[in-house]
Design an enzyme around this catalytic site. Structure first.
Site, PDB file in Angstrom:
ATOM      1  N   ARG A   1      48.281 -48.316  62.077  1.00  0.00           N
ATOM      2  CA  ARG A   1      49.273 -49.251  62.549  1.00  0.00           C
ATOM      3  C   ARG A   1      50.327 -49.628  61.503  1.00  0.00           C
ATOM      4  NH1 ARG A   1      48.398 -53.657  66.582  1.00  0.00           N
ATOM      5  NH2 ARG A   1      50.339 -54.765  66.319  1.00  0.00           N
TER       6      ARG A   1
ATOM      7  N   HIS B   1      45.225 -59.216  64.761  1.00  0.00           N
ATOM      8  CA  HIS B   1      45.661 -58.237  65.759  1.00  0.00           C
ATOM      9  C   HIS B   1      44.604 -58.006  66.838  1.00  0.00           C
ATOM     10  CE1 HIS B   1      48.568 -56.613  62.476  1.00  0.00           C
ATOM     11  NE2 HIS B   1      49.133 -57.542  63.203  1.00  0.00           N
TER      12      HIS B   1
END
Ligand code: ZN
Length: 238
Positions: free
Chosen positions: A22, A110
């Site tokens: 990510r 997240h």
């Protein structure tokens, strides 16, 4: 009691076999087709994207990964008298908890890839169960309660962070006496601002990362050695 905040990014989990998906140089950012699978609008709009996303999740190593020495060292510090430890993590792999950190002391900025959430009724269930349905032949398993679209309980690209989690993380950053940023490039929000906030409020800022970060100059200490050995040694010194 010394309050230690550990901000962890992808670098803490690479020893567990989980690549950086990510981050700014992560796999998803380098592959636009893969990035669609984790981008909210594409995911919601297209059953074909969801079908491919489920296959990707089924084949990802993240759910089978084991915590490594760095995760264990954090959990061990938490059990050491005189220390209060809070983890703020950018990772969705759940490895801090598997290493023994109490879940309520881990803030997952997240979200988590170990659970799925219904985009209709917000019911949560386990990723393992959803993947078992994929294995059994369902290409895009729907919510069993309402028929809605299921997604991982992660913050996809295009989604906002949970404001409650973010608020708690900021409170911890401001209150911490020691703030250790480990395995994070500190280039993505909110990680970057949390490190800055901690330093502004008087925390001793320690950066453990293979590459330079924008906060190295502000840090009281910068460690460039491999995380798996450097972090356990560092936490023992505290
Ligand atoms: Zn539902």
């Amino acid at each position: 009691m010394t309050l230690v905040a550990i901000l962890s990014g992808a670098g803490i989990s690479t020893d567990s076999g989980i690549p950086d998906y990510r981050g700014p140089a992560g796999l998803w950012r380098r592959d636009p087709e893969a990035e669609k699978l984790v981008t909210y609008d594409f995911y919601m709009a297209d059953p074909e994207i969801r079908r491919r996303a489920w296959l990707m999740r089924r084949d990802t190593p993240a759910l089978r990964a084991e915590p490594n020495a760095a995760h264990r060292a954090v959990a061990e510090l938490e059990r050491t008298p005189g220390f209060a430890v809070r983890v703020l993590t950018q990772n969705v792999d759940g490895l801090h908890q598997l290493a023994g950190m109490p879940p309520r002391k881990v803030l997952e900025l997240h979200g988590t890839a170990r659970a799925v959430v219904c985009t209709g009724c917000h019911a949560r269930s386990s990723m393992e169960e959803a993947l078992a349905r994929v294995d059994a032949g369902e290409q895009d398993p729907a919510c069993e309660a309402c028929g809605g679209i299921l997604k991982p309980a992660t913050v996809m690209f295009g989604q906002r962070l949970d404001p409650v989690v973010l608020g708690e993380a900021m409170g911890i950053a401001k209150a911490a006496e020691v703030f250790v940023a480990v395995g994070s490039s500190l280039q993505v929000q909110p990680a970057a601002s949390l490190a800055g906030m901690a330093a502004e409020h008087g925390a001793r800022l320690i950066v453990v990362n293979a590459e330079p970060t924008p906060y190295d100059e502000l840090a009281d200490e910068v460690v460039r050695e491999p995380i798996g050995t450097a972090l356990p040694a560092l936490l023992k010194r505290l």
